[in-house]
Design a protein around this motif. Structure first.
Motif, PDB file in Angstrom:
ATOM      1  N   VAL B   3       3.072  -6.109  -0.786  1.00 36.12           N
ATOM      2  CA  VAL B   3       3.151  -4.784  -0.183  1.00 36.12           C
ATOM      3  C   VAL B   3       1.750  -4.272   0.131  1.00 36.12           C
ATOM      4  N   SER B   5      -1.902  -4.424   2.358  1.00 34.69           N
ATOM      5  CA  SER B   5      -2.368  -4.762   3.692  1.00 34.69           C
ATOM      6  C   SER B   5      -3.595  -5.676   3.637  1.00 34.69           C
ATOM      7  N   ARG B  46      -4.599  -0.264 -12.744  1.00 36.95           N
ATOM      8  CA  ARG B  46      -4.083   1.004 -12.211  1.00 36.95           C
ATOM      9  C   ARG B  46      -3.277   1.767 -13.253  1.00 36.95           C
ATOM     10  N   PRO B  47      -3.883   2.099 -14.388  1.00 38.74           N
ATOM     11  CA  PRO B  47      -3.116   2.867 -15.363  1.00 38.74           C
ATOM     12  C   PRO B  47      -2.770   4.232 -14.801  1.00 38.74           C
ATOM     13  N   GLY B  48      -1.689   4.808 -15.295  1.00 34.71           N
ATOM     14  CA  GLY B  48      -1.317   6.171 -14.921  1.00 34.71           C
ATOM     15  C   GLY B  48      -0.387   6.263 -13.739  1.00 34.71           C
ATOM     16  N   MET B  49       0.101   5.117 -13.224  1.00 33.98           N
ATOM     17  CA  MET B  49       0.986   5.158 -12.065  1.00 33.98           C
ATOM     18  C   MET B  49       2.343   4.524 -12.346  1.00 33.98           C
ATOM     19  N   LEU B  52       5.500   5.804 -10.826  1.00 28.17           N
ATOM     20  CA  LEU B  52       5.748   5.521  -9.405  1.00 28.17           C
ATOM     21  C   LEU B  52       6.127   4.054  -9.200  1.00 28.17           C
ATOM     22  N   VAL B  54       4.352   1.483 -10.306  1.00 23.88           N
ATOM     23  CA  VAL B  54       3.163   0.654 -10.127  1.00 23.88           C
ATOM     24  C   VAL B  54       2.694   0.117 -11.479  1.00 23.88           C
ATOM     25  N   PRO B  55       2.694  -1.224 -11.646  1.00 20.78           N
ATOM     26  CA  PRO B  55       2.227  -1.787 -12.923  1.00 20.78           C
ATOM     27  C   PRO B  55       0.748  -1.482 -13.147  1.00 20.78           C
ATOM     28  N   ALA B  56       0.322  -1.466 -14.425  1.00 20.04           N
ATOM     29  CA  ALA B  56      -1.085  -1.186 -14.738  1.00 20.04           C
ATOM     30  C   ALA B  56      -1.969  -2.354 -14.328  1.00 20.04           C
ATOM     31  N   VAL B 152      -6.919  -0.777  -3.866  1.00 15.02           N
ATOM     32  CA  VAL B 152      -5.578  -0.356  -3.473  1.00 15.02           C
ATOM     33  C   VAL B 152      -5.032   0.488  -4.612  1.00 15.02           C
ATOM     34  N   LEU B 153      -4.698   1.730  -4.321  1.00 13.98           N
ATOM     35  CA  LEU B 153      -4.290   2.679  -5.352  1.00 13.98           C
ATOM     36  C   LEU B 153      -5.333   2.735  -6.467  1.00 13.98           C
TER      37      LEU B 153
END
Lengths: 212, 312
Positions: B3, B5, B46-49, B52, B54-56, B152-153
């Motif tokens: 997912v 780009s 990406r902790p904290g998502m 939504l 989204v894995p960390a 990304v994120l």
């Protein structure tokens, strides 16, 4: 109601899993995020009947539990309050590849499936499975079907699908085992946007039929 | 599935524009000469998502990753390479310090073996190779200044479950490097990674959140079985094989999960969640491996023995 002591379950060094015991997980999560001590939290993850809370550090887990219990007590007092969340309208073209079969299995005309799907207000229950995959609760009883026996390997962004009590707008790029009844040009998930999610937990969603 | 780009293959992401004549040095570049079987760009994820979906993500062995960056003089969250089972060869366009931590592996510069020091100065144009580790499976390569990669994120980490983040590292890929940083005066003999080697590794776990769904015999079996890491182990999780627990199928609505969760599917063979674990799951979690010990599980290989010791 369950005694407060049994509502919190330990989930590792830094985590508590809250059994919501009839409270809406989305609202419990919102209340937790509004606390002054919420800046010490790494994750607040509402799901179907629970909220997972993960702290930044493993210290003070007892104090965190006490804070969470206070929030739960307050949530109980506000249980009858008005539902939060925005109302979001999503235009849908009801021409998905599974629509004819769905209609046949339900004993309805395809247009009637579309009408019933579009006549409801859905609620964003929680995100899971994949980034931006929002489970929308509230599919009417007359449209409920189990998932496909074999999922498709890749589903494009914007595909509108149903399974069981839930409907979804696919974020794109994931496999998918739900019945595809339509498509929307509205993008609800964009990793380049800030925030990436257009829907938030607790939002109310209405689908509006558009003609091709 | 993907997912993101981010485009695969050759990519240079210089922080600075290419200099004009007399405008200063060329931007430094890391070139991948051999990618190895499974090399990825990682930062601390990406902790904290999770709410939504989204894995960390982030490194499977965070301790070794942080050490690599510290040795290279970088902030801990600087993008670096996670090398699984070796096979990586790189070259730099300008001389820099590099640090290699995690699974101990044979290192060579231009084919000449170098001793086990975790940090070395790699000259421009020399080729550094990381061979197959003697123990553990994941080595970390940090370069002074760090690898420049798109976020990304908020993160450069490659998430193997969702495809978010920087594309998998391929042979021939190029990465810009950040400004060179002074390396700290750490006594290098103290800067070693803890990776299990030989014999079963014992990791501690905390009961819950769903241990009460398991009967006494299952709970006893979890802590007494000499589990083995199965061939099904990756950055998402490690499946354990052994005499299965008897719990069978449990009807549990999906709920949030954490790194280290010991999830028990109907087969009765536990799965330990690692960096790229899904944010929710519907199988009961009998316990969670401690934060201190989960990095060890991220270094295990198929066939390794694993014992689970409860803490209270």
């Amino acid at each position: 109601m369950t005694p407060a002591e049994t509502i919190l379950r330990r989930a590792g060094d830094r985590g508590w899993l809250i059994e919501c015991a009839g409270l809406r997980p989305a609202e419990v999560a919102t209340s937790i995020r509004a606390q002054p001590w919420a800046s010490g939290l790494r994750e607040v993850v509402p799901a179907a009947t629970t909220v997972l809370v993960v702290a930044e550090t493993a210290t003070g887990m007892g104090k965190l539990a006490a804070g969470l219990r206070t929030v739960l007590d307050q949530s109980g007092a506000h249980r009858a309050g008005p539902p939060p969340g925005r109302r979001i309208v999503i235009p849908v073209r009801y021409d998905g590849p599974d629509l004819p079969e769905v209609a046949e299995r339900l004993g309805l005309a395809p247009g009637e499936v579309a009408r019933r799907h579009g006549a409801r207000e859905y609620r964003v229950g929680f995100f899971g499975f994949a980034p931006g995959f929002a489970y929308l609760d509230g599919v009417p009883e007359s449209l409920r079907l189990p998932r496909l026996s074999s999922p498709r390997p890749r589903v494009a962004a914007g595909v509108v699908a149903i399974a069981g009590n839930q409907t979804v707008v696919y974020p794109g790029g994931t496999p998918g085992g739900w019945h595809q009844i339509g498509v929307t040009t509205t993008r609800l998930w964009d990793v380049t946007a800030d925030p990436p999610n257009r829907l938030a937990i607790g939002d109310r969603v209405v689908f509006e039929a558009v003609t091709p | 599935m993907t997912v993101t780009s981010a485009a695969p293959g050759r990519r240079v992401l210089p922080r600075h524009r290419p200099p004009g004549p007399g405008a200063g040095p060329e931007p430094a570049v890391l070139t991948v000469v051999e990618a190895g079987a499974a090399t990825s760009v990682q930062d601390l994820g990406r902790p904290g998502m999770a709410h939504l979906g989204v894995p960390a993500s982030g490194p499977a062995d965070r301790r070794s990753f942080r050490l690599a960056n510290r040795l290279a003089g970088n902030p801990e969250n600087t993008p670096a390479l996670e090398v699984t089972l070796g096979g990586l060869a790189i070259t730099l366009s300008s001389t820099r310090h590099v640090a290699v931590t995690g699974a101990p592996a044979p290192l060579a510069v231009d084919g000449v073996p170098v001793d086990g020091a975790p940090r070395l100065r790699l000259r421009a144009g020399s080729v550094l190779t990381i061979g197959r580790p003697w123990a553990g499976c994941r080595s970390y390569l940090a370069v002074s200044g760090g690898i420049e990669a798109d976020r990304v994120l908020g993160s450069a980490s490659r998430d193997s479950l969702t495809g978010l983040g920087t594309a998998p590292v391929r042979t021939g890929a190029e990465y810009g490097l950040g400004p060179v940083r002074p390396v700290p005066a750490i006594p290098l003999e103290l800067a070693f990674s803890v990776v299990p080697s030989g014999g079963p590794v014992t990791v501690r776990f905390r009961w819950g959140p769903r241990h009460e769904l398991f009967d006494a015999a299952d709970r006893h079996r979890l802590t007494t079985t000499p589990w083995q890491i199965s061939a099904q182990c990756d950055r998402v999780g490690a499946r354990l094989t052994g005499p299965p627990l008897a719990i069978g199928s449990v009807d549990l609505p999906s709920e949030g999960t954490v790194r280290g969760a010991i999830q028990v599917p109907p087969s009765g063979e536990p799965i330990v969640f690692l960096a790229d674990h899904p944010v929710t799951g519907g199988y009961p979690v009998i316990g969670v491996v401690t934060d201190a010990d989960i990095d060890l599980v991220g270094q295990t290989l198929p066939g390794d023995g694993l014992r689970l010791a409860p803490v209270h």
